[in-house]
Scaffold this motif. Structure first.
Motif, PDB file in Angstrom:
ATOM      1  N   PHE A  24       0.851  -1.199  -0.133  1.00 52.04           N
ATOM      2  CA  PHE A  24       0.049   0.031   0.138  1.00 52.04           C
ATOM      3  C   PHE A  24       0.843   1.441   0.055  1.00 52.04           C
ATOM      4  O   PHE A  24       0.564   2.293  -0.473  1.00 52.04           O
ATOM      5  CB  PHE A  24      -0.937  -0.036   1.156  1.00 52.04           C
ATOM      6  CG  PHE A  24      -1.844   1.224   1.440  1.00 52.04           C
ATOM      7  CD1 PHE A  24      -2.869   1.186   0.255  1.00 52.04           C
ATOM      8  CD2 PHE A  24      -1.792   2.080   1.942  1.00 52.04           C
ATOM      9  CE1 PHE A  24      -3.784   2.066   0.309  1.00 52.04           C
ATOM     10  CE2 PHE A  24      -2.602   3.187   2.007  1.00 52.04           C
ATOM     11  CZ  PHE A  24      -3.806   3.279   1.447  1.00 52.04           C
ATOM     12  N   SER A  25       2.040   1.185   0.545  1.00 53.37           N
ATOM     13  CA  SER A  25       2.983   2.421   0.585  1.00 53.37           C
ATOM     14  C   SER A  25       3.244   2.874  -0.646  1.00 53.37           C
ATOM     15  O   SER A  25       3.804   3.845  -0.968  1.00 53.37           O
ATOM     16  CB  SER A  25       4.224   2.107   1.287  1.00 53.37           C
ATOM     17  OG  SER A  25       5.063   1.106   0.853  1.00 53.37           O
ATOM     18  N   LEU A  26       3.355   1.956  -1.907  1.00 50.85           N
ATOM     19  CA  LEU A  26       3.698   2.250  -2.938  1.00 50.85           C
ATOM     20  C   LEU A  26       2.796   3.320  -3.667  1.00 50.85           C
ATOM     21  O   LEU A  26       3.095   3.910  -4.568  1.00 50.85           O
ATOM     22  CB  LEU A  26       3.742   0.842  -4.014  1.00 50.85           C
ATOM     23  CG  LEU A  26       4.766  -0.233  -3.701  1.00 50.85           C
ATOM     24  CD1 LEU A  26       4.792  -1.451  -4.468  1.00 50.85           C
ATOM     25  CD2 LEU A  26       6.148   0.489  -3.533  1.00 50.85           C
ATOM     26  N   CYS A  27       1.658   3.188  -3.216  1.00 50.18           N
ATOM     27  CA  CYS A  27       0.523   4.145  -3.897  1.00 50.18           C
ATOM     28  C   CYS A  27       0.977   5.712  -3.851  1.00 50.18           C
ATOM     29  O   CYS A  27       0.359   6.468  -4.582  1.00 50.18           O
ATOM     30  CB  CYS A  27      -0.888   3.973  -3.481  1.00 50.18           C
ATOM     31  SG  CYS A  27      -1.098   4.534  -1.695  1.00 50.18           S
ATOM     32  N   SER A  28       1.855   5.894  -2.708  1.00 50.67           N
ATOM     33  CA  SER A  28       2.129   7.307  -2.880  1.00 50.67           C
ATOM     34  C   SER A  28       3.370   7.722  -3.652  1.00 50.67           C
ATOM     35  O   SER A  28       4.096   9.105  -3.648  1.00 50.67           O
ATOM     36  CB  SER A  28       2.460   7.888  -1.445  1.00 50.67           C
ATOM     37  OG  SER A  28       3.742   7.074  -1.001  1.00 50.67           O
ATOM     38  N   TRP A  29       4.019   6.864  -4.364  1.00 52.49           N
ATOM     39  CA  TRP A  29       5.123   7.107  -5.135  1.00 52.49           C
ATOM     40  C   TRP A  29       4.894   8.219  -6.277  1.00 52.49           C
ATOM     41  O   TRP A  29       5.879   8.872  -6.410  1.00 52.49           O
ATOM     42  CB  TRP A  29       5.672   5.747  -5.536  1.00 52.49           C
ATOM     43  CG  TRP A  29       6.475   5.043  -4.644  1.00 52.49           C
ATOM     44  CD1 TRP A  29       6.083   4.510  -3.437  1.00 52.49           C
ATOM     45  CD2 TRP A  29       7.736   4.678  -4.885  1.00 52.49           C
ATOM     46  NE1 TRP A  29       7.207   4.102  -2.837  1.00 52.49           N
ATOM     47  CE2 TRP A  29       8.331   3.851  -3.589  1.00 52.49           C
ATOM     48  CE3 TRP A  29       8.689   4.706  -5.944  1.00 52.49           C
ATOM     49  CZ2 TRP A  29       9.465   3.524  -3.386  1.00 52.49           C
ATOM     50  CZ3 TRP A  29      10.086   4.236  -5.716  1.00 52.49           C
ATOM     51  CH2 TRP A  29      10.555   3.684  -4.464  1.00 52.49           C
ATOM     52  N   PRO A 414      13.214   3.410   1.392  1.00 53.25           N
ATOM     53  CA  PRO A 414      13.524   2.786   2.505  1.00 53.25           C
ATOM     54  C   PRO A 414      12.574   2.368   3.280  1.00 53.25           C
ATOM     55  O   PRO A 414      12.510   1.076   3.994  1.00 53.25           O
ATOM     56  CB  PRO A 414      14.634   3.737   3.275  1.00 53.25           C
ATOM     57  CG  PRO A 414      14.925   4.536   2.209  1.00 53.25           C
ATOM     58  CD  PRO A 414      14.120   4.811   1.260  1.00 53.25           C
ATOM     59  N   VAL A 415      11.475   3.185   3.255  1.00 51.93           N
ATOM     60  CA  VAL A 415      10.196   2.944   4.171  1.00 51.93           C
ATOM     61  C   VAL A 415       9.471   1.636   3.337  1.00 51.93           C
ATOM     62  O   VAL A 415       9.037   0.606   4.293  1.00 51.93           O
ATOM     63  CB  VAL A 415       9.095   4.056   4.026  1.00 51.93           C
ATOM     64  CG1 VAL A 415       7.693   3.540   4.413  1.00 51.93           C
ATOM     65  CG2 VAL A 415       9.742   5.278   4.986  1.00 51.93           C
ATOM     66  N   SER A 416       9.351   1.501   1.985  1.00 50.65           N
ATOM     67  CA  SER A 416       8.696   0.262   1.482  1.00 50.65           C
ATOM     68  C   SER A 416       9.524  -0.898   1.957  1.00 50.65           C
ATOM     69  O   SER A 416       8.844  -1.931   1.850  1.00 50.65           O
ATOM     70  CB  SER A 416       8.638   0.754   0.008  1.00 50.65           C
ATOM     71  OG  SER A 416       7.625   1.881  -0.504  1.00 50.65           O
ATOM     72  N   ILE A 417      10.709  -0.857   1.777  1.00 49.29           N
ATOM     73  CA  ILE A 417      11.639  -1.862   2.048  1.00 49.29           C
ATOM     74  C   ILE A 417      11.596  -2.361   3.498  1.00 49.29           C
ATOM     75  O   ILE A 417      11.551  -3.551   3.595  1.00 49.29           O
ATOM     76  CB  ILE A 417      13.198  -1.750   1.657  1.00 49.29           C
ATOM     77  CG1 ILE A 417      13.289  -1.365  -0.034  1.00 49.29           C
ATOM     78  CG2 ILE A 417      14.007  -2.878   1.810  1.00 49.29           C
ATOM     79  CD1 ILE A 417      12.729  -2.480  -0.893  1.00 49.29           C
ATOM     80  N   SER A 418      11.621  -1.398   4.420  1.00 52.09           N
ATOM     81  CA  SER A 418      11.369  -1.823   5.455  1.00 52.09           C
ATOM     82  C   SER A 418      10.340  -2.718   5.880  1.00 52.09           C
ATOM     83  O   SER A 418      10.176  -3.641   6.677  1.00 52.09           O
ATOM     84  CB  SER A 418      11.694  -0.327   6.401  1.00 52.09           C
ATOM     85  OG  SER A 418      11.205  -0.753   7.808  1.00 52.09           O
ATOM     86  N   LEU A 419       9.091  -2.056   5.419  1.00 58.18           N
ATOM     87  CA  LEU A 419       7.713  -2.520   5.648  1.00 58.18           C
ATOM     88  C   LEU A 419       7.805  -4.017   5.156  1.00 58.18           C
ATOM     89  O   LEU A 419       7.224  -4.954   5.653  1.00 58.18           O
ATOM     90  CB  LEU A 419       6.609  -1.718   5.217  1.00 58.18           C
ATOM     91  CG  LEU A 419       6.388  -0.600   5.756  1.00 58.18           C
ATOM     92  CD1 LEU A 419       5.351   0.341   5.114  1.00 58.18           C
ATOM     93  CD2 LEU A 419       5.825  -0.974   7.253  1.00 58.18           C
ATOM     94  N   MET A 420       8.448  -4.280   3.770  1.00 62.52           N
ATOM     95  CA  MET A 420       8.168  -5.503   3.174  1.00 62.52           C
ATOM     96  C   MET A 420       8.968  -6.521   3.889  1.00 62.52           C
ATOM     97  O   MET A 420       8.516  -7.690   3.777  1.00 62.52           O
ATOM     98  CB  MET A 420       8.841  -5.392   1.711  1.00 62.52           C
ATOM     99  CG  MET A 420       8.747  -6.614   0.952  1.00 62.52           C
ATOM    100  SD  MET A 420       9.464  -6.409  -0.712  1.00 62.52           S
ATOM    101  CE  MET A 420      10.998  -5.916  -0.534  1.00 62.52           C
TER     102      MET A 420
END
Length: 516
Positions: A24-29, A414-420
């Motif tokens: 879901f964090s990818l939607c802000s890219w 880094p946020v997306s990788i951390s959550l993943m």
């Protein structure tokens, strides 16, 4: 939609694992990638509608329609008042499209603001933009979570309480603001005139552009073939301008100091990635009400206003990156304090419904959030000051937009990788229900340790069989140690190189120095 990107993950907390949160964090890219299509938005338009309205009107109309249509399904996608697992791919795709449209709208609004205001007031453009986005974020984040909370709704807004229902659902909230989008866009379309296109930007050429409003009448009387020829030439000129902008961006990226700056911007946030990515979600997972987390947002805004005022005279000097470097250990130290706050939160809320955090606990949480926000704003203000110092005036805002895009990417990945990775680094064990007598004998036939778990409260074979998932080793703390080690290593390897960038003369950052 931007504010909902902050509130929806809190709605999904305890329902999905962190890999789904990463998705879901990818939607802000799109906001971090809008430079890729910004030159097109700036150069291609229809004169009859206006340079900015050519994009603003259709984009906002489409956004409003999508919000109204999506309102019928979005409650099902987030599994509000439902035991079904959330539809993460539909939810992410939906918000990705909305964010793409809003990023495109932002490009048009930024350009229009320069001519909508009088020359003496044009400096207020960024202030208006910031206030508008802040108010919108508050409505969609704090406002929505407050009205969506059943306890708050029953206490303050209802005379007759309704069990388990907030005043608004996500669907009704999205649908209402979809209609607001349509009404305001129609008003802008018909009642807000736009100034002459040629006066808006130095970008050469646009689809159907006129050089001056007084020339329009004479052109209207020209032969149709001549008009068609001019429009064709104008279209060619617009695409030439777009091509030129992309070439300039590539030339900037080839500058030797720019390569080092790109490396710095893309890697400097890794040292506190998990703190930025998962802290709010962890607080909610451990028991802090999501609407309580939302109430901390005004504090962050206050810090965001205060820090620039305090450090402004330092960042305006010749060495703004010195403060940027100071902000990194401050944020890592804040991350350590936040990790301690999470451990404390877990212990307090382990008591279940009987948990009643004392006042000192909330003061401690506020202190943690404030410390982290100070470090974040210190780096941001210093970074923006350095960008303004090195930007090449020969290519105007293009240079600054490129730097902001790279910096945004350095915050997002880094946020997306951390959550993943968070789920894979967390050990969760299935625990069978407490039983007695015959039930205990039946439960002994179930090998609970072999039943899979996802998030503690999410659907999984364990919970579907009557058990519950318990965290044995929290990957948050493992990631925190790894991120902190990377941050210390970053400072050892790149601190001096980063500080050296601010000693270079302005000619080092000009594209005339780039190799052909």
């Amino acid at each position: 939609p931007m504010g909902l990107h902050g509130s929806v993950p809190l709605l999904l907390a305890k329902k999905v694992g962190y890999k789904d949160q990463a998705l879901f964090s990818l939607c802000s890219w799109p906001f971090s990638l809008k430079l890729l299509w910004a030159p097109i938005v700036d150069s291609i338009y229809f004169e009859s509608l206006g340079r900015r309205k050519s994009w603003l009107v259709p984009v906002q109309l489409l956004c409003g329609v999508l919000m109204i249509l999506g309102a019928q399904y979005i409650d099902g996608w987030v599994s509000e008042n439902s035991d079904e697992p959330p539809s993460m791919h539909m939810l992410t795709g939906y918000f990705f499209v909305l964010y793409f449209l809003m990023a495109t709208q932002d490009i048009a609004v930024d350009g229009w603001a320069l001519t909508m205001l009088s020359p003496k007031n044009v400096g207020y453009a960024s202030t208006c933009n910031t206030i508008g986005q802040t108010v919108g974020y508050f409505i969609a984040y704090i406002g929505f979570l407050t009205l969506n909370d059943p306890v708050t709704s029953n206490t303050y807004f209802r005379s007759v309480p309704l069990e388990g229902q907030g005043l608004v659902s996500l669907g009704s909230f999205v649908g209402f603001w979809g209609w607001v989008f349509l009404v305001t866009t129609i008003y802008v379309w018909f009642f807000k005139p736009e100034g002459p296109a040629a006066a808006i930007s130095s970008t050469s050429g646009a689809l159907g552009a006129s050089d001056h409003p007084n020339q329009h009448h004479s052109r209207a009387t020209s032969a149709s073939s001549s008009l068609s020829q001019r429009r064709s030439s104008s279209t060619t000129s617009a695409w030439t301008s777009v091509t030129k902008t992309y070439r300039e961006l590539w030339s900037v990226l080839r500058l030797p100091p720019m390569r080092w700056l790109v490396l710095v911007l893309l890697t400097c946030k890794v040292g506190f990635a998990v703190t930025e990515a998962a802290t709010s979600l962890k607080f909610v997972e451990y028991g802090v009400p999501k609407e309580q987390m939302a109430t901390f947002a005004p504090l962050l805004v206050g810090v965001g206003v205060a820090v620039p005022l305090v450090v402004g005279r330092f960042t305006n000097g010749p060495r703004p990156l010195s403060l940027f470097i100071y902000g990194m250990p401050l944020r890592m130290m804040a991350g350590a304090v936040v990790a301690g706050a999470l451990m404390l939160t877990q212990r307090i809320y382990a008591q279940g419904e009987a948990a009643a955090p004392p006042m000192w606990f909330w003061i401690f949480i506020v202190g943690c959030i404030t410390l982290s926000s100070i470090g974040s704003n210190l780096m941001f203000v210093s970074q923006m000051s350095f960008f303004a110092k090195i930007s090449d005036p020969a290519i105007g805002g293009t240079y600054m937009t490129l730097l902001n895009t790279i910096a945004n990417l350095g915050s997002k990945w880094p946020v997306s990788i951390s959550l993943m990775l968070l789920d894979d680094m967390t050990t969760v064990e299935c625990i069978g229900p407490a039983t007695t007598g015959e039930e205990e004998a039946q439960q002994q036939l179930v090998d609970w340790s072999n039943l899979a778990c996802d998030a503690p409260d999410a659907h999984s074979p364990c919970t579907d069989s009557g058990g519950h998932c318990e965290i044995v080793r929290d990957g948050y703390y493992t990631q925190f140690v790894i991120c902190t080690a990377i941050g210390i290593l970053w400072l050892a390897l790149l601190k001096n190189r980063t500080l050296k960038l601010q000693t270079l003369d302005s000619a080092s950052w000009r594209i005339s120095r780039a190799p052909e």
